[in-house]
Design a protein around this motif. Sequence first.
Motif, PDB file in Angstrom:
ATOM      1  N   ASN A  40       0.924  -1.162   0.079  1.00 24.61           N
ATOM      2  CA  ASN A  40      -0.196  -0.069  -0.084  1.00 24.61           C
ATOM      3  C   ASN A  40       0.911   1.268  -0.079  1.00 24.61           C
ATOM      4  O   ASN A  40       0.581   2.439   0.439  1.00 24.61           O
ATOM      5  CB  ASN A  40      -1.049  -0.006   1.326  1.00 24.61           C
ATOM      6  N   PHE A  41       2.181   1.063  -0.532  1.00 24.33           N
ATOM      7  CA  PHE A  41       3.006   2.270  -0.518  1.00 24.33           C
ATOM      8  C   PHE A  41       2.525   3.316  -1.069  1.00 24.33           C
ATOM      9  O   PHE A  41       2.577   4.737  -0.777  1.00 24.33           O
ATOM     10  CB  PHE A  41       4.459   1.820  -1.095  1.00 24.33           C
ATOM     11  N   PHE A  42       1.880   3.427  -2.229  1.00 23.40           N
ATOM     12  CA  PHE A  42       1.199   4.454  -2.972  1.00 23.40           C
ATOM     13  C   PHE A  42      -0.199   4.915  -2.637  1.00 23.40           C
ATOM     14  O   PHE A  42      -0.869   5.461  -3.169  1.00 23.40           O
ATOM     15  CB  PHE A  42       1.332   4.066  -4.309  1.00 23.40           C
ATOM     16  N   HIS A  43      -0.694   3.957  -1.492  1.00 22.28           N
ATOM     17  CA  HIS A  43      -1.948   4.460  -0.997  1.00 22.28           C
ATOM     18  C   HIS A  43      -3.227   4.080  -2.088  1.00 22.28           C
ATOM     19  O   HIS A  43      -4.032   4.747  -1.991  1.00 22.28           O
ATOM     20  CB  HIS A  43      -2.373   5.702  -0.258  1.00 22.28           C
ATOM     21  N   GLY A  44      -2.803   3.230  -2.980  1.00 17.50           N
ATOM     22  CA  GLY A  44      -4.121   2.897  -4.039  1.00 17.50           C
ATOM     23  C   GLY A  44      -4.092   4.033  -5.108  1.00 17.50           C
ATOM     24  O   GLY A  44      -4.698   3.918  -6.008  1.00 17.50           O
ATOM     25  N   ARG A  50       1.289   3.520 -14.924  1.00 16.07           N
ATOM     26  CA  ARG A  50       2.794   3.841 -14.173  1.00 16.07           C
ATOM     27  C   ARG A  50       3.401   2.591 -13.544  1.00 16.07           C
ATOM     28  O   ARG A  50       4.486   2.274 -13.659  1.00 16.07           O
ATOM     29  CB  ARG A  50       2.342   4.891 -12.938  1.00 16.07           C
ATOM     30  N   ALA A  51       2.407   1.717 -13.105  1.00 19.70           N
ATOM     31  CA  ALA A  51       2.778   0.326 -12.423  1.00 19.70           C
ATOM     32  C   ALA A  51       3.353  -0.488 -13.681  1.00 19.70           C
ATOM     33  O   ALA A  51       4.520  -0.930 -13.441  1.00 19.70           O
ATOM     34  CB  ALA A  51       1.562  -0.527 -11.840  1.00 19.70           C
ATOM     35  N   GLN A  52       2.848  -0.430 -14.807  1.00 19.19           N
ATOM     36  CA  GLN A  52       3.203  -1.082 -15.768  1.00 19.19           C
ATOM     37  C   GLN A  52       4.743  -0.406 -16.444  1.00 19.19           C
ATOM     38  O   GLN A  52       5.788  -1.201 -16.767  1.00 19.19           O
ATOM     39  CB  GLN A  52       2.366  -1.431 -16.952  1.00 19.19           C
ATOM     40  N   ALA A  53       4.763   0.731 -16.379  1.00 23.02           N
ATOM     41  CA  ALA A  53       6.109   1.474 -16.819  1.00 23.02           C
ATOM     42  C   ALA A  53       7.160   1.141 -15.711  1.00 23.02           C
ATOM     43  O   ALA A  53       8.367   0.914 -16.390  1.00 23.02           O
ATOM     44  CB  ALA A  53       5.849   3.005 -16.855  1.00 23.02           C
ATOM     45  N   LEU A  54       6.737   1.004 -14.701  1.00 24.70           N
ATOM     46  CA  LEU A  54       7.969   0.802 -13.628  1.00 24.70           C
ATOM     47  C   LEU A  54       8.301  -0.792 -13.740  1.00 24.70           C
ATOM     48  O   LEU A  54       9.755  -0.872 -13.856  1.00 24.70           O
ATOM     49  CB  LEU A  54       7.445   0.904 -11.996  1.00 24.70           C
TER      50      LEU A  54
END
Length: 99
Positions: A40-44, A50-54
């Motif tokens: 939950n680091f990015f609090h949803g 962005r997740a796919q880019a990371l």
Amino acid sequence: MTDSRSRVAASIPASRSTRLRSLANSFPNVISAGYIAGTNFFHGRLADERAQALVAETHNKRPGTVEDIAETAYFLASPGARHITGQTLHVNGGAFTTR
């Protein structure tokens, strides 16, 4: 800032005092985690794009896991890491090297 703190702590001679020895032994290394899925680091608020880019930035094309970080911490606490001091370990699938 964390990296500089670890270097300072690692540079303290362990023989100086019990307090300094405790500091030097408890905070010499840093685990710098990349994107870790399922936290939950990015609090949803992390967009799927962005997740796919990371993930795409990693060499192994997968998000990190909590287990990846736990196993790194376990290693750093083991006798095998007794000569590793004042280092930052980048646990990010190689994404750090692509920037």
